[in-house]
Design a protein around this motif. Sequence first.
Motif, mmCIF file in Angstrom:
data_model
loop_
_atom_site.group_PDB
_atom_site.id
_atom_site.type_symbol
_atom_site.label_atom_id
_atom_site.label_comp_id
_atom_site.label_asym_id
_atom_site.label_seq_id
_atom_site.Cartn_x
_atom_site.Cartn_y
_atom_site.Cartn_z
ATOM 1 N N TYR A 43 -9.355 30.486 14.112
ATOM 2 C CA TYR A 43 -10.602 29.862 13.689
ATOM 3 C C TYR A 43 -11.747 30.675 14.286
ATOM 4 O O TYR A 43 -11.580 31.387 15.253
ATOM 5 C CB TYR A 43 -10.683 28.393 14.143
ATOM 6 C CG TYR A 43 -10.427 28.191 15.615
ATOM 7 C CD1 TYR A 43 -11.454 28.334 16.539
ATOM 8 C CD2 TYR A 43 -9.162 27.885 16.091
ATOM 9 C CE1 TYR A 43 -11.232 28.174 17.896
ATOM 10 C CE2 TYR A 43 -8.926 27.709 17.439
ATOM 11 C CZ TYR A 43 -9.964 27.857 18.337
ATOM 12 O OH TYR A 43 -9.746 27.700 19.678
ATOM 13 N N ASN A 50 -11.510 21.697 12.430
ATOM 14 C CA ASN A 50 -11.041 20.609 11.585
ATOM 15 C C ASN A 50 -9.828 19.982 12.267
ATOM 16 O O ASN A 50 -9.370 20.444 13.312
ATOM 17 C CB ASN A 50 -10.748 21.087 10.163
ATOM 18 C CG ASN A 50 -9.636 22.113 10.113
ATOM 19 O OD1 ASN A 50 -8.728 22.127 10.948
ATOM 20 N ND2 ASN A 50 -9.698 22.983 9.121
ATOM 21 N N ASN A 65 -8.154 16.220 6.182
ATOM 22 C CA ASN A 65 -8.481 17.242 7.167
ATOM 23 C C ASN A 65 -9.978 17.569 7.149
ATOM 24 O O ASN A 65 -10.605 17.736 8.183
ATOM 25 C CB ASN A 65 -7.653 18.496 6.856
ATOM 26 C CG ASN A 65 -7.716 19.513 7.947
ATOM 27 O OD1 ASN A 65 -7.710 19.191 9.116
ATOM 28 N ND2 ASN A 65 -7.779 20.765 7.558
ATOM 29 N N ARG A 66 -10.557 17.621 5.965
ATOM 30 C CA ARG A 66 -11.967 18.002 5.807
ATOM 31 C C ARG A 66 -12.935 16.928 6.300
ATOM 32 O O ARG A 66 -14.127 17.169 6.433
ATOM 33 C CB ARG A 66 -12.257 18.345 4.354
ATOM 34 C CG ARG A 66 -12.164 17.158 3.438
ATOM 35 C CD ARG A 66 -12.449 17.503 1.982
ATOM 36 N NE ARG A 66 -12.308 16.334 1.151
ATOM 37 C CZ ARG A 66 -11.173 15.885 0.655
ATOM 38 N NH1 ARG A 66 -10.051 16.521 0.905
ATOM 39 N NH2 ARG A 66 -11.144 14.805 -0.083
ATOM 40 N N ASN A 106 -14.686 17.326 11.889
ATOM 41 C CA ASN A 106 -15.277 18.561 12.373
ATOM 42 C C ASN A 106 -15.629 18.303 13.841
ATOM 43 O O ASN A 106 -16.664 17.744 14.151
ATOM 44 C CB ASN A 106 -16.522 18.913 11.565
ATOM 45 C CG ASN A 106 -16.948 20.330 11.796
ATOM 46 O OD1 ASN A 106 -16.170 21.160 12.252
ATOM 47 N ND2 ASN A 106 -18.189 20.629 11.484
#
Length: 112
Positions: free
Chosen positions: A7, A16, A36-37, A40
């Motif tokens: 990442y 995520n 998952n989205r 954050n």
Amino acid sequence: QMDRNNYYGADCASLNLTNLYKKFDAGEPPQSLGANRDFNVDLIPKFIMACGNLTKMLLHTKVTRYLEFKSIEGSFVYKGGKVLKVPATPEEALKSPLMGLFEKRRFRSFLL
């Protein structure tokens, strides 16, 4: 590969759900947490005060066309193997295991 992690952002990254679980070797995220989205998570949270000088400067220079401000829904800490919500109301303070009895009273006075 340029970055040693899968990442971008090194120690300041926003991860995520999948990357967060991988980073802390916690296996696969449970399906019950949702998509998952929808997550954050900042490894180092970044806050600016709503009425602070930085906010005024961003508004004045019109870079806010490229930014999105959001109020936080809650702050959490990891203590004793548990994720605990940082109290933000007198009611939450009374229920919180993060503080002792005297600290709870002082915190309640501070909020009221």
